[in-house]
Design an enzyme around this catalytic site. Structure first.
Site, PDB file in Angstrom:
ATOM      1  N   GLU A  32      77.789  27.669  43.287  1.00 11.38           N
ATOM      2  CA  GLU A  32      76.513  26.673  42.571  1.00 11.38           C
ATOM      3  C   GLU A  32      75.706  26.915  43.334  1.00 11.38           C
ATOM      4  O   GLU A  32      74.130  26.376  42.781  1.00 11.38           O
ATOM      5  CB  GLU A  32      76.912  25.120  42.500  1.00 11.38           C
ATOM      6  CG  GLU A  32      78.291  24.979  41.952  1.00 11.38           C
ATOM      7  CD  GLU A  32      79.892  24.934  42.173  1.00 11.38           C
ATOM      8  OE1 GLU A  32      79.604  25.612  43.433  1.00 11.38           O
ATOM      9  OE2 GLU A  32      80.365  24.900  41.941  1.00 11.38           O
ATOM     10  N   MET A  91      64.519  36.008  64.254  1.00 13.07           N
ATOM     11  CA  MET A  91      63.364  35.634  63.924  1.00 13.07           C
ATOM     12  C   MET A  91      63.813  34.834  65.191  1.00 13.07           C
ATOM     13  O   MET A  91      62.856  33.697  65.643  1.00 13.07           O
ATOM     14  CB  MET A  91      63.293  34.837  62.671  1.00 13.07           C
ATOM     15  CG  MET A  91      61.622  33.661  62.551  1.00 13.07           C
ATOM     16  SD  MET A  91      60.055  35.010  63.030  1.00 13.07           S
ATOM     17  CE  MET A  91      59.952  35.404  61.665  1.00 13.07           C
ATOM     18  N   PHE A 141      88.273  11.247  40.690  1.00 17.36           N
ATOM     19  CA  PHE A 141      88.685  12.420  41.913  1.00 17.36           C
ATOM     20  C   PHE A 141      86.937  13.262  41.122  1.00 17.36           C
ATOM     21  O   PHE A 141      86.291  13.554  40.388  1.00 17.36           O
ATOM     22  CB  PHE A 141      89.487  13.374  40.778  1.00 17.36           C
ATOM     23  CG  PHE A 141      89.912  14.771  41.167  1.00 17.36           C
ATOM     24  CD1 PHE A 141      89.659  14.892  42.844  1.00 17.36           C
ATOM     25  CD2 PHE A 141      89.552  15.913  40.349  1.00 17.36           C
ATOM     26  CE1 PHE A 141      89.895  17.203  42.653  1.00 17.36           C
ATOM     27  CE2 PHE A 141      90.203  17.055  40.662  1.00 17.36           C
ATOM     28  CZ  PHE A 141      89.876  17.277  42.220  1.00 17.36           C
ATOM     29  N   GLN A 142      86.156  14.049  42.462  1.00 15.90           N
ATOM     30  CA  GLN A 142      85.250  15.178  42.134  1.00 15.90           C
ATOM     31  C   GLN A 142      84.167  14.030  41.726  1.00 15.90           C
ATOM     32  O   GLN A 142      83.253  14.276  41.150  1.00 15.90           O
ATOM     33  CB  GLN A 142      85.419  15.590  40.575  1.00 15.90           C
ATOM     34  CG  GLN A 142      86.616  16.974  41.860  1.00 15.90           C
ATOM     35  CD  GLN A 142      86.410  18.223  40.919  1.00 15.90           C
ATOM     36  OE1 GLN A 142      86.515  18.583  40.108  1.00 15.90           O
ATOM     37  NE2 GLN A 142      87.137  19.611  41.996  1.00 15.90           N
ATOM     38  N   LYS A 166      81.893  12.732  31.202  1.00 22.24           N
ATOM     39  CA  LYS A 166      82.568  13.910  30.277  1.00 22.24           C
ATOM     40  C   LYS A 166      82.347  13.054  29.076  1.00 22.24           C
ATOM     41  O   LYS A 166      82.300  13.389  28.112  1.00 22.24           O
ATOM     42  CB  LYS A 166      83.893  13.758  31.461  1.00 22.24           C
ATOM     43  CG  LYS A 166      85.074  14.568  30.861  1.00 22.24           C
ATOM     44  CD  LYS A 166      85.717  15.004  31.271  1.00 22.24           C
ATOM     45  CE  LYS A 166      86.631  16.772  30.681  1.00 22.24           C
ATOM     46  NZ  LYS A 166      87.439  17.058  31.852  1.00 22.24           N
TER      47      LYS A 166
END
Ligand SMILES: Cc1ncc(C[n+]2csc(CCOP(=O)(O)OP(=O)(O)O)c2C)c(N)n1
Ligand SMILES: [Mg+2]
Lengths: 194, 584
Positions: B52, B482, B114-115, B164
Site C-alpha cells: 500500500e 548519504m 479484525f483489521q 463496510k
C-alpha cells in the site's frame, strides 16, 4: 552537561529548532475559533497545538449554532508574538476552521470562567464558607448538612482567589470550565480577511 | 438529479464524476464491495500494487506528473497503516492525493474488530483533512469535498474511511458541486497594495534573485509560464529548491541551478548577497536556509505563498503576499509593465558579473576516473543520452538524488518527481510506476540508490504486470551513501551500519521479476549500456556500479551559512562543529 557542549538556551537543543535565541517575550492571547462541529474537530485543534509545541493554557468548546453545525473554541495560549502569529495562521488554514479571531488584539472583550466548588465541613468553617461565598456572589447549587457545592463565575483570578479561601475550610473538589470570551458592544465579529 | 445507489456504487460514480481514470490499490475484506463495483465497469482502471505504500507513492507520481489528484484504494487496518508513509510524504510535498480506506462496519468500530485500526486518528496529522463516513447519504458529497480540499489552496493528501456497512447500504447520490459550495476556499488573489510594494522593490533592486519552489509547479503550468516571462523581462537571476526544478528551464540564461544544502555555489552566494529576494512558492525550509541568523542578511524579502502559515514561519519577510502563484505573478507583471517595466539595469549587470565569478568556481567539478564509474559521471551520461526526449525523472533519497538534481536539467514543470520534505527512501520505484501509467509513451527513469531501491522494489512486479517500461537506474555504491558521508564528515569516520553486506544480484533480480537486468562497472561501457537500457521496450533494472566513497559536494554543513559552503574533499577538515552535528 551534554557531550556536544551545547550552550544552554542555544538553538542546538533540538534538531528542528533553529531559532538562534530562546525568546522571552511571551504574551498571553485569547483566540476564538469558529469550527465545523464534526467528529474529531477538537482532536485536530489539540493535535495542532501538541504537534507544533504550542501552549494551551485553557480551552473550551461547545456548539454555538445548531443549524449550521458550528462550534466555538476559545483557546488561551502563551507565546512570543511570532508564535502567536503562527498559531493563528496554522488554525486559519485548517479545513474545518471557518474563522479565527485573536480577541486580545482585535477588540475589547470580556473573559469569564465558571467553577463548581465542593466544600465539606461543619460548625464555624461551614458558616465562614457560606459567608465568603456571598462576598464572591457564588450560588449554592447543592447542599447537605455537611457540604455545599458552590457555583462561582468571573475572571480566572477571581475563581483562583475563591478557591484559595475555600482550601482551609474543607475544599473537596473543583471543576472549572476554562475561559470563554466575547467582544464588548453590539458588534459581531466579521469574517476575517487576511 | 439525486439518485439512490449503494455506497460502493457511489464510490465508483463519484470517482468517475471527478474525472478519475486510474486508481492505485490493494484489496482486502473491508473494501470488497468497492472492488466488486470496480469489476463491473471499465471507465476506471485499477492498478494492483504490491504494497500500500507503493499505491500512495504511485498516486503521488501520477499527481506530480499530471497536475491531477492521484487516487488510492486500500483495505482497513494494515492496508491503511501501510499507506501512512505515502500520506506523510504527500503532506510534506503538498501533493494532492485522495486515499479511500475500507473500515470495519460502523457497529463494530471500537471493538478491536479484525483489521480494525483508528484510521482517521492515525492519519489526522498526516493528511490535510480526513473523514470517517458513517452514513451512505453523505458519502458522495464527502468524496467530492475531498477532491476539492486536496486540490485547492495548498494541495495535499486527504483520506476517506468507509465502513463496510456504509458500502453495502443504499443512499442518495448527488453529483459534483461548484467549488463555492464548500466553506473551504482559500483566497487566490494577492493584496494589490502588497503587490505594488513588491513591484517597487523589483524596480529598485540592485542585486535581486528569484528563489522559487514547488508552489510554482503546484499552481499549474500558467505559473511557470508567468515566472519565465517575469524572469526574462527583468533579467534577474533565478534559483529553485529541489521541489521547484523545471518551473524555469535549466537551459535558461538566468538559471543559477538549485540552491540549498547541496545546491550550487552561485545560487547560494547569490541568496546570501542579494538585496531583494523574490520568494515564489517556497517555504524557507532548513535544507535551504542553513544557519538562520546568517541567512541572506542584507536582503528585503518578498514572499508569495498560498499558505498563510508558511509566511513568516521561519524567516520574517518584508512583503508577504498571500495568494496563488499564477494569480499573483499575473498581477505583478501587469503592474510592473504598467509602471514602465523598469529595473536598475546597470546595477543588475554588475550583479551578474559577480555571479559569473561565482559560477567560474565550477562547484560541481569532481575528479574523473577512467577506471571506475564516478556517480556524477553516470548521471551526466544519462542526462546527455536522454536530453530532449519526452522524459520524466523520479529519484529515491540519498546522494544519488542530489547528484540527479545537480546534473540533470529540467526544461518543463511536472517532469521531476522526488521526495523532498519527508526524504522517503522507497519513493522512486512506485512513483515511477505512477508516472508511467499517466504517460504510457514517455521515458520514465528512476534514479535510485541500491538501498532505497530495496525498500519498495516489489513494485517491479507491478511494472511487469502492466507492461510499464520504467527504467530503474541504480547508482550502486554498496553504501547508504548519504549516511556514510555524514558519518565521515560528522562522526569521525565511524561507519556504523551504513553499508549492506548482502546485496542481491540486481541482474538476476530483474530476471526473477521477468524484466531486463543490465550491469555496468566500466566507464568505457557506460554509454552503450545506457543505450541498451533505452532501447529495451520493457522495464529495466540497471545496476550501475559506482565509486563507493564519493561525497556529494558542494555542501552547506548543518548549522552553517550559505557563504560557508564546502566545495570539495579538501575543504572538509574540521568544517563541521558539534553544534552542527546535532542538527539533521
Ligand atoms: C525510509 C528512510 N529511512 C532512512 C532514511 C535515512 N537515509 C537518508 S539517505 C540514506 C541512504 C540511502 O542509500 P542509497 O539509497 O543507497 O543512496 P545513496 O546515498 O547511496 O546514493 C538513508 C538511510 C531515509 N531517508 N528514509
Ligand atoms: Mg547507495
Amino acid at each position: 552537561m551534554n557531550a556536544l557542549h551545547i550552550k544552554p538556551g542555544s538553538s542546538a537543543h533540538s534538531a528542528y529548532d533553529l531559532r538562534s535565541n530562546l525568546d522571552e517575550r511571551q504574551e498571553r492571547h485569547t483566540i476564538a475559533v469558529l469550527v465545523d462541529n464534526e467528529a474529531g474537530v477538537l482532536a485536530r485543534v489539540i493535535g495542532l497545538f501538541s504537534a507544533r509545541g504550542y501552549n494551551i493554557d485553557s480551552l473550551t468548546v461547545a456548539e454555538v449554532d445548531h443549524r449550521s453545525h458550528l462550534s466555538r473554541i476559545t483557546v488561551v495560549t502563551t507565546g512570543t508574538p511570532e508564535v502567536i502569529d503562527q498559531i493563528k495562521a496554522q488554525l486559519s488554514r485548517m479545513v474545518c476552521v471557518h474563522d479565527v479571531h485573536d480577541l486580545t488584539v482585535e477588540a475589547p472583550h470580556v473573559e469569564r470562567e465558571l467553577a463548581l466548588v465542593k466544600v465539606a465541613g461543619k460548625g464555624q468553617d461551614r458558616v465562614e464558607a457560606m459567608r465568603l461565598s456571598e462576598v464572591f456572589r457564588a450560588r449554592v447549587v447543592d447542599t447537605t448538612l455537611e457540604s455545599f457545592v458552590f457555583e462561582v463565575s468571573g475572571t480566572s483570578e477571581k475563581i483562583d482567589a475563591f478557591i484559595e479561601l475555600m482550601r482551609p475550610l474543607g475544599l473537596v473538589n473543583i471543576a472549572r470550565t476554562g475561559i470563554v470570551a466575547i467582544t464588548r458592544g453590539p458588534g459581531k465579529l466579521e469574517k476575517r480577511q487576511d | 438529479m439525486a439518485e439512490t445507489l449503494t455506497g460502493a456504487e457511489i464510490v465508483i460514480r463519484a470517482l468517475r464524476d471527478q474525472g478519475v481514470d486510474t486508481v492505485f490499490g490493494y484489496p482486502g475484506g473491508a473494501v470488497l464491495p468497492i472492488y466488486d463495483e470496480i469489476f463491473k465497469q471499465n471507465d476506471i482502471r485499477h492498478i494492483l500494487v504490491r504494497h500500500e505504500q507503493g499505491a500512495a507513492h504511485a498516486a503521488e507520481g501520477y499527481a506530480r506528473s499530471t497536475g491531477r489528484p492521484g487516487v488510492v484504494l486500500v483495505t482497513s487496518g494494515p492496508g491503511a497503516t501501510n499507506a501512512v508513509t505515502g500520506l506523510t510524504d504527500a503532506l510534506m510535498d503538498s501533493i494532492p492525493i485522495v486515499v479511500l480506506t475500507g473500515q470495519v462496519p460502523t457497529f463494530m468500530i471500537g471493538n478491536d474488530a479484525f483489521q480494525e485500526a483508528d484510521t482517521v486518528g492515525i492519519t489526522r496529522p498526516c493528511t490535510k483533512h480526513n473523514w470517517l463516513v458513517k452514513d451512505t447519504d453523505q458519502l458522495g458529497d464527502i468524496i467530492h469535498k475531498a477532491f476539492h480540499v486536496a486540490t485547492s489552496g495548498r494541495p495535499g493528501p486527504v483520506l476517506i474511511d468507509i465502513p463496510k456497512d456504509v458500502q453495502f447500504a443504499t443512499g442518495t447520490y448527488h453529483g459534483p458541486r461548484p467549488s463555492d459550495f464548500w466553506s473551504y476556499n482559500p483566497r487566490r488573489k494577492g493584496d494589490p497594495e502588497r503587490i505594488a510594494q513588491a513591484v517597487a522593490l523589483i524596480e529598485a533592486a540592485e542585486r535581486p534573485v528569484f528563489y522559487t519552489g514547488g508552489g510554482v509547479i503546484n499552481s499549474g503550468p500558467e505559473a511557470s509560464r508567468l515566472l519565465r516571462e517575469l524572469v526574462e523581462a527583468t533579467g534577474f537571476p533565478i534559483t529553485s529548491t529541489l521541489m521547484g526544478l523545471g518551473a524555469y528551464p535549466a537551459s535558461g540564461r538566468h538559471w543559477l541551478g538549485m540552491l540549498g544544502m547541496h545546491g550550487t555555489y552561485e545560487a547560494n552566494m547569490a541568496m546570501h548577497g542579494c538585496d531583494v529576494m523574490i520568494c515564489v512558492g517556497a517555504r524557507f525550509d532548513d535544507r535551504i536556509t542553513g544557519r538562520l541568523d546568517a541567512f541572506s542578511p542584507g536582503s528585503r524579502k518578498i514572499h508569495i505563498d498560498i499558505d498563510p502559515s508558511s509566511i513568516n514561519k521561519v524567516v520574517r519577510v518584508d512583503v508577504p503576499i498571500l495568494g496563488d502563484v499564477a494569480e499573483v505573478l499575473r498581477e505583478m507583471i501587469a503592474l510592473w509593465r504598467e509602471r514602465g517595466g523598469r529595473t536598475r539595469a546597470d546595477a543588475v549587470a554588475a550583479w551578474w558579473q559577480q555571479i559569473e565569478a561565482w559560477k567560474a568556481v565550477d562547484c560541481l567539478r569532481y575528479k574523473p576516473s577512467d577506471r571506475i564509474i564516478k556517480p556524477q559521471y553516470a548521471i551526466q551520461r544519462l542526462e546527455a543520452l536522454t536530453r530532449g526526449m519526452d522524459r520524466y525523472v523520479c529519484t529515491e533519497v540519498g546522494q544519488h538524488q542530489m547528484w540527479a538534481a545537480q546534473f540533470m536539467g529540467f526544461e518543463e514543470p511536472n517532469r521531476w518527481m522526488t521526495s523532498g520534505g519527508l526524504g522517503t527512501m522507497g519513493y522512486g520505484v512506485p512513483a515511477s510506476i505512477g508516472v508511467q501509467i499517466a504517460h504510457p509513451d514517455a521515458l520514465v527513469i528512476n534514479v535510485a540508490g541500491e538501498a532505497s531501491f530495496l525498500m519498495t522494489m516489489q513494485e517491479m512486479g507491478t511494472a511487469v504486470q502492466y507492461r510499464l517500461p520504467v527504467k530503474q537506474f541504480i547508482l550502486n555504491n554498496e553504501r547508504l551513501g548519504m549516511v556514510r558521508q555524514w558519518q565521515e564528515l560528522l562522526h569521525g569516520e565511524r561507519y556504523a551500519h551504513s553499508w549492506s553486506e548482502a546485496l542481491p544480484d540486481f541482474v538476476k533480480l530483474a530476471e526473477a521479476f521477468g524484466c531486463k537486468g543490465i550491469r555496468c562497472d566500466n566507464p568505457a561501457d557506460l554509454d552503450d549500456a545506457i543505450a541498451e537500457m533505452l532501447a529495451h521496450p520493457g522495464p529495466v533494472i540497471f545496476d550501475c556500479v559506482v565509486e563507493k566513497h564519493e561525497n556529494c559536494f558542494p555542501m552547506i554543513p548543518s548549522g552553517k551559512a550559505h557563504n560557508e559552503m564546502l566545495l570539495g574533499e579538501a575543504s572538509t577538515q574540521g568544517a563541521i562543529d558539534a553544534g552542527g552535528a546535532v542538527l539533521v
